[in-house]
Design an enzyme around this catalytic site. Structure first.
Site, PDB file in Angstrom:
ATOM      1  N   GLY A 192       9.046  -2.312   2.912  1.00 35.72           N
ATOM      2  CA  GLY A 192       9.573  -1.118   2.246  1.00 35.72           C
ATOM      3  C   GLY A 192      11.069  -1.190   1.983  1.00 35.72           C
ATOM      4  N   ALA A 239      13.416  -1.352   5.164  1.00 38.43           N
ATOM      5  CA  ALA A 239      13.377  -2.670   5.806  1.00 38.43           C
ATOM      6  C   ALA A 239      14.182  -3.673   4.990  1.00 38.43           C
ATOM      7  CB  ALA A 239      11.932  -3.139   5.943  1.00 38.43           C
ATOM      8  N   GLU A 282      28.609  13.013  -1.465  1.00 37.32           N
ATOM      9  CA  GLU A 282      28.034  11.874  -2.173  1.00 37.32           C
ATOM     10  C   GLU A 282      28.243  12.061  -3.679  1.00 37.32           C
ATOM     11  OE1 GLU A 282      24.083  10.525  -0.073  1.00 37.32           O
ATOM     12  OE2 GLU A 282      24.067  12.682  -0.299  1.00 37.32           O
ATOM     13  N   HIS A 300      22.286  14.682  10.636  1.00 38.10           N
ATOM     14  CA  HIS A 300      23.538  13.924  10.667  1.00 38.10           C
ATOM     15  C   HIS A 300      24.743  14.809  11.014  1.00 38.10           C
ATOM     16  CE1 HIS A 300      21.103  10.884   8.990  1.00 38.10           C
ATOM     17  NE2 HIS A 300      21.141  11.302   7.746  1.00 38.10           N
TER      18      HIS A 300
HETATM   19  P1  NAP Z   1       8.929   2.800   1.219  1.00 43.17           P
HETATM   20  O1  NAP Z   1       9.880   1.979   0.426  1.00 43.17           O
HETATM   21  O2  NAP Z   1       7.973   3.679   0.499  1.00 43.17           O
HETATM   22  O3  NAP Z   1       8.106   1.789   2.127  1.00 43.17           O
HETATM   23  C1  NAP Z   1       6.990   2.179   2.879  1.00 43.17           C
HETATM   24  C2  NAP Z   1       6.450   0.992   3.646  1.00 43.17           C
HETATM   25  O4  NAP Z   1       5.320   1.441   4.410  1.00 43.17           O
HETATM   26  C3  NAP Z   1       5.962  -0.146   2.770  1.00 43.17           C
HETATM   27  O5  NAP Z   1       6.211  -1.366   3.436  1.00 43.17           O
HETATM   28  C4  NAP Z   1       4.468   0.122   2.678  1.00 43.17           C
HETATM   29  O6  NAP Z   1       3.804  -1.061   2.356  1.00 43.17           O
HETATM   30  C5  NAP Z   1       4.184   0.616   4.093  1.00 43.17           C
HETATM   31  N1  NAP Z   1       2.980   1.439   4.205  1.00 43.17           N
HETATM   32  C6  NAP Z   1       2.641   2.492   3.441  1.00 43.17           C
HETATM   33  N2  NAP Z   1       1.460   3.007   3.843  1.00 43.17           N
HETATM   34  C7  NAP Z   1       1.057   2.264   4.899  1.00 43.17           C
HETATM   35  C8  NAP Z   1      -0.090   2.272   5.732  1.00 43.17           C
HETATM   36  N3  NAP Z   1      -1.086   3.161   5.584  1.00 43.17           N
HETATM   37  N4  NAP Z   1      -0.154   1.368   6.728  1.00 43.17           N
HETATM   38  C9  NAP Z   1       0.817   0.441   6.895  1.00 43.17           C
HETATM   39  N5  NAP Z   1       1.917   0.375   6.126  1.00 43.17           N
HETATM   40  C10 NAP Z   1       2.034   1.266   5.142  1.00 43.17           C
HETATM   41  O7  NAP Z   1       9.678   3.735   2.270  1.00 43.17           O
HETATM   42  P2  NAP Z   1      11.145   3.531   2.899  1.00 43.17           P
HETATM   43  O8  NAP Z   1      12.150   4.046   1.944  1.00 43.17           O
HETATM   44  O9  NAP Z   1      11.279   2.123   3.385  1.00 43.17           O
HETATM   45  O10 NAP Z   1      11.113   4.559   4.115  1.00 43.17           O
HETATM   46  C11 NAP Z   1      10.462   4.279   5.332  1.00 43.17           C
HETATM   47  C12 NAP Z   1      10.808   5.366   6.350  1.00 43.17           C
HETATM   48  O11 NAP Z   1      12.203   5.356   6.574  1.00 43.17           O
HETATM   49  C13 NAP Z   1      10.486   6.792   5.903  1.00 43.17           C
HETATM   50  O12 NAP Z   1      10.144   7.560   7.032  1.00 43.17           O
HETATM   51  C14 NAP Z   1      11.807   7.299   5.339  1.00 43.17           C
HETATM   52  O13 NAP Z   1      11.905   8.708   5.416  1.00 43.17           O
HETATM   53  C15 NAP Z   1      12.765   6.637   6.301  1.00 43.17           C
HETATM   54  N6  NAP Z   1      14.117   6.450   5.766  1.00 43.17           N
HETATM   55  C16 NAP Z   1      14.323   5.675   4.664  1.00 43.17           C
HETATM   56  C17 NAP Z   1      15.604   5.491   4.193  1.00 43.17           C
HETATM   57  C18 NAP Z   1      15.886   4.604   3.011  1.00 43.17           C
HETATM   58  O14 NAP Z   1      17.065   4.453   2.699  1.00 43.17           O
HETATM   59  N7  NAP Z   1      14.910   4.038   2.360  1.00 43.17           N
HETATM   60  C19 NAP Z   1      16.683   6.109   4.842  1.00 43.17           C
HETATM   61  C20 NAP Z   1      16.440   6.888   5.972  1.00 43.17           C
HETATM   62  C21 NAP Z   1      15.150   7.045   6.422  1.00 43.17           C
HETATM   63  P3  NAP Z   1       2.289  -1.055   1.761  1.00 43.17           P
HETATM   64  O15 NAP Z   1       2.240  -0.021   0.690  1.00 43.17           O
HETATM   65  O16 NAP Z   1       2.092  -2.452   1.287  1.00 43.17           O
HETATM   66  O17 NAP Z   1       1.407  -0.724   2.903  1.00 43.17           O
END
Ligand code: NAP
Length: 483
Positions: free
Chosen positions: A20, A23, A215, A239
């Protein structure tokens, strides 16, 4: 300056959501940096997990791309390959049965097991349950939980209860990446490592404190999520609350997880309810070139706030009478996050009226240019009488610390390694999160009950005019938002 990096113990770190955005953008680059710094022992492994059908080689290729995209500067190809060799991938569905036995087979018994929940919050409960049912996580394992942690007290409590069914509080690491920022930790070092500040750190000497997180970006990209949350839930409850706690808390007896978190909790519990007159909600308008908030979230009637400013009181001996002003918003004039401790005027000016009003201000800058600055009043050089001028005692890390200061570690570098070390000091405890929601909920409920409309503000401005009035009413002014 010699860097002292102590390698952590060997670990298996599983990143659910390993493909995601978070990561790719934060967690993997942070781990790479720690690898380069020599903090990762040879036996450490990182296991990406998501539903995609990847093998180790394909996952490594994806993450090679992420490093190239999100790390600045030239990457040494040999270093990158050596790091990527530690990566593995398991195809797993958090809500299904596929993949779990593969993960169990991959995990080693004699190393630390950590599980990073970098997936949608709706999957946190399912993951906790599976790790337990599949006998993958034991009493020594740790789980890392991303934000948002609930959207109100009720949902946060339910999530805490779900996690507590399978994990002890000492195993749960709730991330607020602001706590991992170098300057935020420095705030504690400055407060509690120096004798200079603490005697002045109270209502007797501090006029008010401003916390700004501004921002320039809008909400496009995460509009659907943001429109359900708004600035209050997305920024203030977590935050900004954490920053406020670190500024306002009593000195903990030790820099240890529960000692620090106990003091933060006391601050949250001492926060006054905020009357509606002391809160300003705003929403950015659009221009010919810039879409409005409502266009960004594709909701023409949205009443969600992309800006909030408020005056907050703390009812305890240290702070009674000294307001904390919080302000955060999107599409503002500049990207700038800072805390400003504005001290009171000297009780009497021996230089007379013409010398003007001068105040000491301690500015803690979170981004950009992390550092601290203390404004002091001196004599303007040259003849012509005693004219006073404010000059900064500047401690920008990059300048003060030389080459080491130039790379201020990203918050995730610190936090992920703290998980492996088993140090929860910079993570939120369950009761802290609940107390923060208990304070936030009535504010949100009140404006939802009033069906209150946010004030519109121009993109690239400092927010709605009403926010300025909030300050002017008390004969104060916001600091300029600038990089
Ligand atoms: P994202 O880009 O939508 O990625 C989601 C990840 O979860 C993907 O690797 C997806 O891969 C996997 N996934 C989805 N459904 C799944 C399932 N049923 N089983 C296993 N894996 C699954 O989301 P993100 O932005 O990385 O955010 C992830 C978390 O971090 C969220 O809680 C978000 O609120 C938090 N967060 C994100 C940010 C940011 O900057 N992005 C900042 C602060 C907090 P597949 O679809 O291949 O399964």
């Amino acid at each position: 300056m010699v860097s002292r990096v102590i390698p952590v113990d060997p670990f298996d770190l599983v990143i659910f959501g390993g493909t995601g955005d978070l990561a790719r953008r934060k967690i993997i680059p942070a781990l790479y940096r720690r690898f380069i710094a020599g903090q990762m022992p040879p036996e450490a492994r990182i296991i990406g997990a998501a539903r995609g059908d990847l093998d180790d080689a394909a996952y490594r290729d994806q993450m090679r791309g992420a490093l190239a995209e999100f790390l600045s500067g030239d990457l040494n190809a040999d270093d990158v390959s050596a790091f990527l060799d530690r990566l593995h991938f398991v195809s797993i569905d958090a809500t299904g049965d596929a993949g779990w036995s593969d993960l169990r087979d991959l995990m080693r018994d004699d190393v630390i097991r950590a599980f990073y929940f970098s997936v949608a919050p709706s999957l946190f409960g399912a993951l906790a349950q599976k790790l337990h049912d599949q006998d993958i996580a034991g009493p020594q394992s740790r789980i890392v939980v991303e934000k948002p942690f609930g959207r109100n007290l009720k949902t946060a409590k339910a999530l805490n209860e779900t996690l507590a069914r399978h994990f002890d509080e000492t195993q749960i690491y709730r991330i607020d990446h602001y706590l991992g920022k170098e300057t935020v930790q420095n705030l504690m070092a400055v407060r509690f490592g120096n004798v200079l500040f603490e005697p002045l750190w109270n209502a007797q000497y501090v006029d008010h404190i401003q916390i700004t997180v501004a921002e320039t970006v809008g909400v496009s990209g995460r509009g659907a999520f943001y429109d359900q949350a708004g600035a209050m839930r997305d920024m203030v409850q977590n935050h900004m609350m954490q920053l406020l706690c670190l500024i306002a808390m009593e000195p903990p007896s030790r820099f240890e997880p529960d000692a620090v978190r106990d003091e933060k909790l006391k601050v949250i519990r001492a926060l006054d309810p905020v009357p509606s007159d002391d809160i300003v909600r705003g929403q950015y308008a659009g221009t010919d070139d810039i879409p409005s908030y409502r266009q960004d979230v594709e909701n023409p009637d949205s009443q969600t706030e992309s800006f909030v400013a408020m005056k907050v009181g703390i009812s305890n001996w240290r702070w009674a009478g000294t307001p904390f002003y919080l302000r955060t918003g999107k599409r503002l004039r500049a990207r700038a996050s800072e805390i400003a401790v504005v001290f009171k005027d000297a009780p009497h000016s021996i230089f007379g009226e013409e010398a003007g009003r001068h105040r000491n201000i301690l500015t803690i800058r979170l981004q950009p240019n992390e550092g601290m600055m203390l404004g002091v009043t001196i004599k303007e050089p040259g003849p012509g009488g005693m004219r006073l001028v404010d000059v900064p005692l500047d401690m920008t890390f990059a300048d003060a610390l030389g080459p080491e200061g130039e790379h201020v570690p990203d918050a995730y570098e610190r936090l992920v390694m703290d998980v492996i070390r088993g140090n929860q000091t910079l993570f939120m405890r369950g009761d802290e999160v609940e107390a923060a929601w208990a304070w936030t909920d009535p504010l949100v409920d009140a404006w939802e009950a009033r069906d209150e409309r946010p004030a519109l503000y121009e993109p690239g401005s400092s927010g709605p005019e009403e926010a300025q009035i909030l300050m002017h009413r008390a004969n104060r002014r916001w600091r300029e938002i600038k990089e």
